[in-house]
Design a protein around this motif. Structure first.
Motif, PDB file in Angstrom:
ATOM      1  N   HIS A  65     -21.422  32.170   6.594  1.00 43.29           N
ATOM      2  CA  HIS A  65     -20.877  32.559   5.135  1.00 43.29           C
ATOM      3  C   HIS A  65     -21.576  33.602   4.266  1.00 43.29           C
ATOM      4  O   HIS A  65     -21.071  34.392   3.896  1.00 43.29           O
ATOM      5  N   GLY A  70     -17.970  36.540   2.815  1.00 48.65           N
ATOM      6  CA  GLY A  70     -16.565  36.519   2.541  1.00 48.65           C
ATOM      7  C   GLY A  70     -16.045  35.665   1.559  1.00 48.65           C
ATOM      8  O   GLY A  70     -16.769  34.559   1.331  1.00 48.65           O
ATOM      9  N   ALA A  71     -15.039  35.653   1.048  1.00 46.90           N
ATOM     10  CA  ALA A  71     -14.462  34.785   0.065  1.00 46.90           C
ATOM     11  C   ALA A  71     -14.211  33.551   0.710  1.00 46.90           C
ATOM     12  O   ALA A  71     -13.695  32.564  -0.105  1.00 46.90           O
ATOM     13  N   TRP A  72     -13.579  33.529   1.918  1.00 42.34           N
ATOM     14  CA  TRP A  72     -13.245  32.393   2.519  1.00 42.34           C
ATOM     15  C   TRP A  72     -14.184  31.066   2.652  1.00 42.34           C
ATOM     16  O   TRP A  72     -13.738  30.040   2.565  1.00 42.34           O
ATOM     17  N   GLY A  73     -15.465  31.270   2.378  1.00 43.11           N
ATOM     18  CA  GLY A  73     -16.314  30.161   2.374  1.00 43.11           C
ATOM     19  C   GLY A  73     -16.484  29.521   0.961  1.00 43.11           C
ATOM     20  O   GLY A  73     -17.369  28.550   0.925  1.00 43.11           O
ATOM     21  N   HIS A  74     -16.049  30.170  -0.063  1.00 37.05           N
ATOM     22  CA  HIS A  74     -16.484  29.600  -1.305  1.00 37.05           C
ATOM     23  C   HIS A  74     -15.866  28.159  -1.395  1.00 37.05           C
ATOM     24  O   HIS A  74     -16.369  27.431  -2.378  1.00 37.05           O
ATOM     25  N   GLN A  77     -18.355  25.920   0.260  1.00 35.58           N
ATOM     26  CA  GLN A  77     -19.911  26.291   0.402  1.00 35.58           C
ATOM     27  C   GLN A  77     -20.705  25.147  -0.302  1.00 35.58           C
ATOM     28  O   GLN A  77     -21.821  24.871   0.519  1.00 35.58           O
TER      29      GLN A  77
END
Length: 132
Positions: A65, A70-74, A77
Protein backbone atom coordinates in the motif's frame (compact mmCIF):
# COMPACT_ATOMS: atom_id res chain seq x y z
CA UNK A 1 -22.09 11.70 28.96
CA UNK A 2 -20.53 10.67 25.65
CA UNK A 3 -20.33 7.25 24.02
CA UNK A 4 -16.84 6.59 25.37
CA UNK A 5 -17.97 6.96 28.97
CA UNK A 6 -20.99 4.73 28.35
CA UNK A 7 -18.92 1.94 26.82
CA UNK A 8 -16.06 2.07 29.34
CA UNK A 9 -17.64 -0.40 31.85
CA UNK A 10 -18.25 -2.88 29.03
CA UNK A 11 -14.64 -2.57 27.90
CA UNK A 12 -13.44 -3.07 31.47
CA UNK A 13 -15.49 -6.29 31.77
CA UNK A 14 -14.18 -7.51 28.43
CA UNK A 15 -10.62 -6.73 29.48
CA UNK A 16 -11.04 -8.65 32.75
CA UNK A 17 -12.53 -11.68 30.97
CA UNK A 18 -9.73 -11.61 28.40
CA UNK A 19 -7.11 -11.52 31.14
CA UNK A 20 -8.70 -14.48 32.94
CA UNK A 21 -8.91 -16.43 29.68
CA UNK A 22 -5.25 -15.68 28.97
CA UNK A 23 -4.20 -16.78 32.45
CA UNK A 24 -6.12 -20.07 32.14
CA UNK A 25 -4.59 -20.65 28.70
CA UNK A 26 -1.09 -20.02 30.10
CA UNK A 27 -1.68 -22.62 32.83
CA UNK A 28 -2.90 -25.14 30.24
CA UNK A 29 0.16 -24.32 28.12
CA UNK A 30 2.52 -25.07 31.00
CA UNK A 31 0.65 -28.29 31.84
CA UNK A 32 0.91 -29.40 28.22
CA UNK A 33 4.63 -28.72 28.23
CA UNK A 34 5.05 -30.82 31.36
CA UNK A 35 2.98 -33.74 30.06
CA UNK A 36 4.53 -34.12 26.60
CA UNK A 37 7.42 -31.85 25.69
CA UNK A 38 7.76 -33.02 22.10
CA UNK A 39 4.05 -32.61 21.34
CA UNK A 40 4.07 -29.22 23.06
CA UNK A 41 6.85 -27.90 20.84
CA UNK A 42 5.26 -29.31 17.68
CA UNK A 43 1.92 -27.71 18.53
CA UNK A 44 3.61 -24.45 19.52
CA UNK A 45 5.48 -24.35 16.20
CA UNK A 46 2.25 -24.95 14.28
CA UNK A 47 0.48 -22.10 16.09
CA UNK A 48 3.51 -19.83 15.74
CA UNK A 49 3.64 -20.37 11.98
CA UNK A 50 -0.06 -19.49 11.72
CA UNK A 51 0.22 -16.22 13.66
CA UNK A 52 3.53 -15.29 12.03
CA UNK A 53 1.87 -15.76 8.65
CA UNK A 54 -0.83 -13.28 9.61
CA UNK A 55 1.76 -10.81 10.87
CA UNK A 56 3.89 -11.05 7.74
CA UNK A 57 0.80 -10.88 5.54
CA UNK A 58 -0.24 -7.63 7.19
CA UNK A 59 3.28 -6.30 6.78
CA UNK A 60 3.31 -7.23 3.09
CA UNK A 61 -0.04 -5.58 2.40
CA UNK A 62 1.06 -2.48 4.30
CA UNK A 63 4.32 -2.24 2.38
CA UNK A 64 2.49 -2.71 -0.91
CA UNK A 65 0.00 0.00 0.00
CA UNK A 66 2.78 2.43 0.86
CA UNK A 67 4.69 1.51 -2.30
CA UNK A 68 1.87 2.13 -4.77
CA UNK A 69 0.14 4.92 -2.78
CA UNK A 70 -3.29 3.84 -3.90
CA UNK A 71 -6.58 4.85 -2.39
CA UNK A 72 -7.59 1.19 -2.09
CA UNK A 73 -5.67 0.66 1.12
CA UNK A 74 -6.91 3.55 3.23
CA UNK A 75 -9.87 1.53 4.45
CA UNK A 76 -7.71 -1.28 5.86
CA UNK A 77 -4.55 0.67 6.62
CA UNK A 78 -5.05 0.89 10.39
CA UNK A 79 -5.86 -2.82 10.67
CA UNK A 80 -2.80 -3.97 8.73
CA UNK A 81 -0.63 -1.48 10.61
CA UNK A 82 -1.73 -2.97 13.92
CA UNK A 83 -1.13 -6.48 12.55
CA UNK A 84 2.35 -5.52 11.36
CA UNK A 85 3.18 -3.98 14.73
CA UNK A 86 3.01 -7.42 16.31
CA UNK A 87 6.29 -8.39 14.60
CA UNK A 88 8.50 -7.60 17.66
CA UNK A 89 6.13 -9.64 19.84
CA UNK A 90 6.41 -12.53 17.39
CA UNK A 91 10.20 -12.25 17.68
CA UNK A 92 9.83 -12.68 21.42
CA UNK A 93 7.54 -15.66 20.93
CA UNK A 94 10.24 -17.32 18.79
CA UNK A 95 12.33 -18.04 21.92
CA UNK A 96 10.43 -21.25 22.86
CA UNK A 97 11.11 -22.58 19.36
CA UNK A 98 14.82 -21.98 19.89
CA UNK A 99 14.62 -23.77 23.23
CA UNK A 100 12.83 -26.76 21.69
CA UNK A 101 14.94 -27.17 18.58
CA UNK A 102 16.16 -30.61 19.63
CA UNK A 103 12.56 -31.83 19.86
CA UNK A 104 11.51 -30.20 16.60
CA UNK A 105 14.36 -30.75 14.18
CA UNK A 106 16.33 -33.99 13.84
CA UNK A 107 19.27 -32.22 12.21
CA UNK A 108 20.16 -30.60 15.55
CA UNK A 109 21.31 -34.01 16.82
CA UNK A 110 24.92 -34.65 15.74
CA UNK A 111 24.52 -38.44 15.74
CA UNK A 112 21.54 -38.29 13.38
CA UNK A 113 23.47 -36.04 10.98
CA UNK A 114 26.48 -38.36 10.96
CA UNK A 115 24.26 -41.39 10.30
CA UNK A 116 22.44 -39.79 7.37
CA UNK A 117 24.31 -39.20 4.14
CA UNK A 118 21.71 -36.65 2.98
CA UNK A 119 21.80 -34.61 6.19
CA UNK A 120 25.59 -34.69 6.19
CA UNK A 121 25.58 -32.99 2.75
CA UNK A 122 23.19 -30.30 4.02
CA UNK A 123 25.15 -29.25 7.11
CA UNK A 124 26.00 -25.93 5.45
CA UNK A 125 22.49 -24.65 6.04
CA UNK A 126 20.99 -27.23 8.39
CA UNK A 127 22.75 -26.11 11.54
CA UNK A 128 21.66 -24.18 14.60
CA UNK A 129 23.64 -21.00 13.96
CA UNK A 130 22.31 -20.67 10.38
CA UNK A 131 18.76 -21.33 11.60
CA UNK A 132 18.97 -18.65 14.30
Amino acid sequence: MNNHEKLQPQFNRLQTRSFITGAVAAVVLVLGALISTKQFFQSYLYGYIFWMGLTLGCLGILLLHHLVSGAWGHLIQRMVESGARTLPFMGLLFIPILLGMSDLYPWTNHEVVEASHVLHKKTGYLNISFFV
